[in-house]
Design an enzyme around this catalytic site. Structure first.
Site, PDB file in Angstrom:
ATOM      1  N   ASP A  12       0.821  -1.220   0.000  1.00 18.63           N
ATOM      2  CA  ASP A  12       0.000   0.000   0.000  1.00 18.63           C
ATOM      3  C   ASP A  12       0.853   1.268   0.000  1.00 18.63           C
ATOM      4  O   ASP A  12       0.450   2.302   0.530  1.00 18.63           O
ATOM      5  CB  ASP A  12      -0.961   0.040   1.202  1.00 18.63           C
ATOM      6  CG  ASP A  12      -1.773  -1.230   1.297  1.00 18.63           C
ATOM      7  OD1 ASP A  12      -2.272  -1.661   0.252  1.00 18.63           O
ATOM      8  OD2 ASP A  12      -1.872  -1.796   2.391  1.00 18.63           O
ATOM      9  N   GLY A  14       1.615   2.910  -2.629  1.00 15.64           N
ATOM     10  CA  GLY A  14       1.267   3.769  -3.768  1.00 15.64           C
ATOM     11  C   GLY A  14       2.015   3.332  -5.027  1.00 15.64           C
ATOM     12  O   GLY A  14       2.283   4.136  -5.912  1.00 15.64           O
ATOM     13  N   ASN A  37      -5.072 -10.607  -4.192  1.00 13.02           N
ATOM     14  CA  ASN A  37      -5.184 -10.413  -2.745  1.00 13.02           C
ATOM     15  C   ASN A  37      -4.867  -8.992  -2.301  1.00 13.02           C
ATOM     16  O   ASN A  37      -5.042  -8.651  -1.152  1.00 13.02           O
ATOM     17  CB  ASN A  37      -4.278 -11.398  -1.990  1.00 13.02           C
ATOM     18  CG  ASN A  37      -2.885 -11.480  -2.564  1.00 13.02           C
ATOM     19  OD1 ASN A  37      -2.719 -11.356  -3.753  1.00 13.02           O
ATOM     20  ND2 ASN A  37      -1.903 -11.693  -1.732  1.00 13.02           N
ATOM     21  N   GLY A  39      -4.714  -4.663  -3.713  1.00 12.64           N
ATOM     22  CA  GLY A  39      -5.256  -3.816  -4.778  1.00 12.64           C
ATOM     23  C   GLY A  39      -4.480  -2.534  -4.902  1.00 12.64           C
ATOM     24  O   GLY A  39      -3.967  -2.005  -3.924  1.00 12.64           O
ATOM     25  N   HIS A  40      -4.341  -2.078  -6.135  1.00  5.98           N
ATOM     26  CA  HIS A  40      -3.804  -0.746  -6.364  1.00  5.98           C
ATOM     27  C   HIS A  40      -4.975   0.160  -6.687  1.00  5.98           C
ATOM     28  O   HIS A  40      -5.846  -0.215  -7.469  1.00  5.98           O
ATOM     29  CB  HIS A  40      -2.903  -0.707  -7.598  1.00  5.98           C
ATOM     30  CG  HIS A  40      -1.694  -1.566  -7.513  1.00  5.98           C
ATOM     31  ND1 HIS A  40      -0.856  -1.577  -6.442  1.00  5.98           N
ATOM     32  CD2 HIS A  40      -1.162  -2.426  -8.412  1.00  5.98           C
ATOM     33  CE1 HIS A  40       0.141  -2.416  -6.681  1.00  5.98           C
ATOM     34  NE2 HIS A  40      -0.033  -2.948  -7.862  1.00  5.98           N
ATOM     35  N   GLY A 302     -11.214  -3.333   2.142  1.00  5.39           N
ATOM     36  CA  GLY A 302     -11.861  -2.270   2.917  1.00  5.39           C
ATOM     37  C   GLY A 302     -11.468  -2.271   4.388  1.00  5.39           C
ATOM     38  O   GLY A 302     -11.976  -1.475   5.175  1.00  5.39           O
ATOM     39  N   ARG A 305      -6.481   0.083   7.939  1.00  2.63           N
ATOM     40  CA  ARG A 305      -5.068  -0.287   8.060  1.00  2.63           C
ATOM     41  C   ARG A 305      -4.520   0.183   9.401  1.00  2.63           C
ATOM     42  O   ARG A 305      -4.913   1.225   9.909  1.00  2.63           O
ATOM     43  CB  ARG A 305      -4.254   0.375   6.947  1.00  2.63           C
ATOM     44  CG  ARG A 305      -4.619  -0.154   5.577  1.00  2.63           C
ATOM     45  CD  ARG A 305      -3.852   0.564   4.470  1.00  2.63           C
ATOM     46  NE  ARG A 305      -4.309   0.102   3.163  1.00  2.63           N
ATOM     47  CZ  ARG A 305      -4.379   0.858   2.081  1.00  2.63           C
ATOM     48  NH1 ARG A 305      -4.008   2.124   2.110  1.00  2.63           N
ATOM     49  NH2 ARG A 305      -4.805   0.360   0.938  1.00  2.63           N
ATOM     50  N   LYS A 331       2.886   9.922  -0.447  1.00  3.66           N
ATOM     51  CA  LYS A 331       1.924  10.380   0.562  1.00  3.66           C
ATOM     52  C   LYS A 331       2.535  11.381   1.558  1.00  3.66           C
ATOM     53  O   LYS A 331       2.145  11.426   2.723  1.00  3.66           O
ATOM     54  CB  LYS A 331       1.277   9.182   1.275  1.00  3.66           C
ATOM     55  CG  LYS A 331       0.493   8.299   0.298  1.00  3.66           C
ATOM     56  CD  LYS A 331      -0.444   7.334   0.963  1.00  3.66           C
ATOM     57  CE  LYS A 331      -1.882   7.818   0.972  1.00  3.66           C
ATOM     58  NZ  LYS A 331      -2.855   6.807   1.343  1.00  3.66           N
ATOM     59  N   ASP A 333       2.054  14.434   1.488  1.00  2.48           N
ATOM     60  CA  ASP A 333       0.991  15.414   1.786  1.00  2.48           C
ATOM     61  C   ASP A 333       0.198  15.059   3.043  1.00  2.48           C
ATOM     62  O   ASP A 333      -0.331  15.927   3.727  1.00  2.48           O
ATOM     63  CB  ASP A 333       0.046  15.536   0.583  1.00  2.48           C
ATOM     64  CG  ASP A 333      -0.519  14.190   0.154  1.00  2.48           C
ATOM     65  OD1 ASP A 333       0.281  13.273  -0.088  1.00  2.48           O
ATOM     66  OD2 ASP A 333      -1.752  14.051   0.080  1.00  2.48           O
ATOM     67  N   GLY A 414      -0.081  13.635  -3.632  1.00  2.00           N
ATOM     68  CA  GLY A 414      -1.517  13.512  -3.858  1.00  2.00           C
ATOM     69  C   GLY A 414      -1.790  12.271  -4.679  1.00  2.00           C
ATOM     70  O   GLY A 414      -0.866  11.668  -5.255  1.00  2.00           O
TER      71      GLY A 414
HETATM   72  P1  GDP Z   1      -0.378   0.174  -3.851  1.00  2.00           P
HETATM   73  O1  GDP Z   1      -0.985  -1.168  -3.687  1.00  2.00           O
HETATM   74  O2  GDP Z   1       1.056   0.221  -3.393  1.00  2.00           O
HETATM   75  O3  GDP Z   1      -0.557   0.726  -5.215  1.00  2.00           O
HETATM   76  O4  GDP Z   1      -1.135   1.172  -2.868  1.00  2.00           O
HETATM   77  P2  GDP Z   1      -2.714   1.339  -2.642  1.00  2.00           P
HETATM   78  O5  GDP Z   1      -3.379   1.612  -3.908  1.00  2.00           O
HETATM   79  O6  GDP Z   1      -3.217   0.237  -1.787  1.00  2.00           O
HETATM   80  O7  GDP Z   1      -2.701   2.626  -1.678  1.00  2.00           O
HETATM   81  C1  GDP Z   1      -2.238   3.824  -2.044  1.00  2.00           C
HETATM   82  C2  GDP Z   1      -3.397   4.806  -1.942  1.00  2.00           C
HETATM   83  O8  GDP Z   1      -2.882   6.107  -1.775  1.00  2.00           O
HETATM   84  C3  GDP Z   1      -4.249   4.892  -3.188  1.00  2.00           C
HETATM   85  O9  GDP Z   1      -5.566   5.197  -2.825  1.00  2.00           O
HETATM   86  C4  GDP Z   1      -3.613   6.025  -3.990  1.00  2.00           C
HETATM   87  O10 GDP Z   1      -4.543   6.682  -4.840  1.00  2.00           O
HETATM   88  C5  GDP Z   1      -3.187   6.943  -2.891  1.00  2.00           C
HETATM   89  N1  GDP Z   1      -1.950   7.660  -3.121  1.00  2.00           N
HETATM   90  C6  GDP Z   1      -0.823   7.246  -3.748  1.00  2.00           C
HETATM   91  N2  GDP Z   1       0.124   8.189  -3.642  1.00  2.00           N
HETATM   92  C7  GDP Z   1      -0.397   9.203  -2.915  1.00  2.00           C
HETATM   93  C8  GDP Z   1       0.099  10.456  -2.436  1.00  2.00           C
HETATM   94  O11 GDP Z   1       1.245  10.823  -2.640  1.00  2.00           O
HETATM   95  N3  GDP Z   1      -0.743  11.203  -1.686  1.00  2.00           N
HETATM   96  C9  GDP Z   1      -2.025  10.836  -1.415  1.00  2.00           C
HETATM   97  N4  GDP Z   1      -2.777  11.653  -0.676  1.00  2.00           N
HETATM   98  N5  GDP Z   1      -2.536   9.682  -1.853  1.00  2.00           N
HETATM   99  C10 GDP Z   1      -1.728   8.875  -2.589  1.00  2.00           C
END
Ligand code: GDP
Length: 423
Positions: A12, A14, A37, A39-40, A302, A305, A331, A333, A414
């Site tokens: 998770d 990003g 198992n 999700g992005h 859902g 975390r 993240k 921000d 973001g």
């Molecule tokens: P992944 O499995 O590593 O791709 O990560 P996830 O999708 O589970 O979680 C990352 C979440 O953070 C997603 O909802 C992205 O849209 C969001 N996200 C990714 N980078 C950033 C960021 O820099 N800032 C914010 N606020 N949200 C981000």
């Protein structure tokens, strides 16, 4: 040019967003491990997409996407995920999606066994996502799995079903006292969800080798972080596959090729889904504040975390496992709501301060050692250039670079596609 995009932490981080961002200059994006198992979540000009099996490159018109042999594929889930994306206007055809003939099929009985086992474990459960991943990888190594390539030879496939079920039902009925799986239901399942995928199945190793010879740029996309790797993670609270960059060429089908670059995706604070040791964890109000700021709820399940501040010990270990040549800090921000930030810089184990990530069992006894650093306490989500960032935010990045001995080349501020700053 072969690049891997991998997770430094517990997942998770990003990765999906960064694959979406960085894939602009790539021709092929390839998933090399895991199943549905995790999700992005990817947000871009076209909308918001949740990807469990499909590589994030599927959102780019000119990118060819590969599901590699290291994956386990739930063909019903894949059909439904592709259907949802098509409804959102995404093109998915055999030209831009290629599925390895050697990838293993996650069957409904793997999902069933995952659920039966989690229920049996009750309060000792591992926190499985109940998507059948551990049972299907177990069958792969027992050499009793079905693979995508088997769908191209249905007569041979259907003839094997009885033999596999004879063995599988020993556990399903004898072990768990559940009704037996029947050959009719398995064959009907293959016909419904397997046969329509035939055109997508090929020798993706051959495809990737030829693409590489032709000078195409290939990106490997990991699904979970280093700390969930089956060998190097917080076993047994790990995934059942290799999430690390060094495995990418193998899980993609090109063990003969070497990675040119490993890019680690690392989160500006810590999050962890499910059970297992999580040393820097926040509780109570501290946790609520960070969870709410970061919207930390699992994309696949859902589930809320678990959250905590940035963990130098775990992240430096993750960077080493991933052989990360460079790191993207995501993240950033989310930390804008703090005047003062905490960072976990060491662990205390049996009265001693340690800096190296220990054997997972010892983690239960580790206590976090926190240091305080100055926050920036202002919105940075609209910043797009290094110069736009407040000094304290840049200092935080430099502090982490030094503490983890890594090179941070981008920060993300973001969820949107353009919310990335090159440093
Ligand atoms: P992944 O499995 O590593 O791709 O990560 P996830 O999708 O589970 O979680 C990352 C979440 O953070 C997603 O909802 C992205 O849209 C969001 N996200 C990714 N980078 C950033 C960021 O820099 N800032 C914010 N606020 N949200 C981000």
């Amino acid at each position: 040019m072969l690049t891997s995009i991998c997770g430094i932490n517990w997942g998770d981080e990003g990765k999906g967003k960064m694959v979406d961002y960085l894939s602009e200059s790539y021709d092929i994006v390839c998933r090399y491990q895991g199943g549905n198992n995790a999700g992005h979540t990817v947000i871009n000009d076209q909308g918001k997409f949740i990807l469990n099996l499909l590589p994030s490159g599927i959102l780019r018109e000119n990118v060819v996407n590969v599901l590699g042999n290291g994956m386990v594929i739930d063909i019903k889930h894949l059909t439904e995920e592709a259907g949802r994306l098509r409804e959102q206007g995404i093109r998915i055809t055999p030209e831009n999606l290629k599925i390895s003939d050697k990838a293993v099929i996650t069957m409904p009985y793997h999902v069933l066994m995952d659920c039966l086992e989690e229920d049996r474990l009750a309060d000792k459960k591992f926190g499985s996502t109940r998507r059948g991943i551990a049972p299907v990888y177990a069958d792969k190594y027992m050499k009793k799995a079905f693979r995508m390539g088997d769908l191209l030879h249905p007569d041979r496939l259907y003839a094997r079903v009885n033999d596999i079920l004879e063995w599988k039902n020993l556990t399903v009925t004898g072990g768990y006292g559940h009704a037996p799986i029947t050959a009719e239901e398995v064959i009907a399942y293959f016909k419904k969800y397997g046969e329509p995928l035939k055109e997508y199945i090929c020798d993706t190793g051959l495809y990737l080798n030829e693409a590489n010879k032709a000078g195409k740029k290939i990106m490997f996309e990991a699904q979970l972080g280093a700390l969930r790797d089956i060998d190097f993670g917080i076993y047994p609270y790990t995934s059942s596959s290799s999430t690390i960059a060094a495995y990418a060429p193998i899980g993609a089908g090109v063990p003969n090729l070497k990675l040119d670059k490993s890019i680690g995706i690392m989160k500006a604070y810590s999050t962890c889904v499910g059970e297992g040791p999580f040393t820097a964890e926040y509780f109570g109000e501290q946790a609520e504040k960070l969870r709410a700021a970061g919207g930390e709820y699992g994309a696949a399940t859902g589930r809320p975390r678990r959250v905590g501040p940035f963990d130098v010990v775990a992240s430096a270990y993750g960077i080493r496992c991933q052989g990360a040549d460079e790191v993207v800090l995501t993240k950033l921000d989310i930390l804008s709501c703090y005047e003062e930030l905490e960072v976990c810089t060491a662990y205390e184990l049996d009265g001693k301060i340690i800096h190296d990530f220990p054997y997972p069992d010892a983690l239960d006894k580790c206590k976090p050692v926190f240091e305080k650093v100055k926050g920036w306490n202002c919105d940075i989500s609209k910043c797009r250039k290094k110069e736009d960032l407040p000094k304290e935010a840049l200092d935080y990045v430099k502090y982490i670079e030094k503490a983890c001995d890594c090179r941070i080349t981008y920060v993300a501020v973001g969820a949107e596609r353009d919310a990335v700053i090159k440093l």
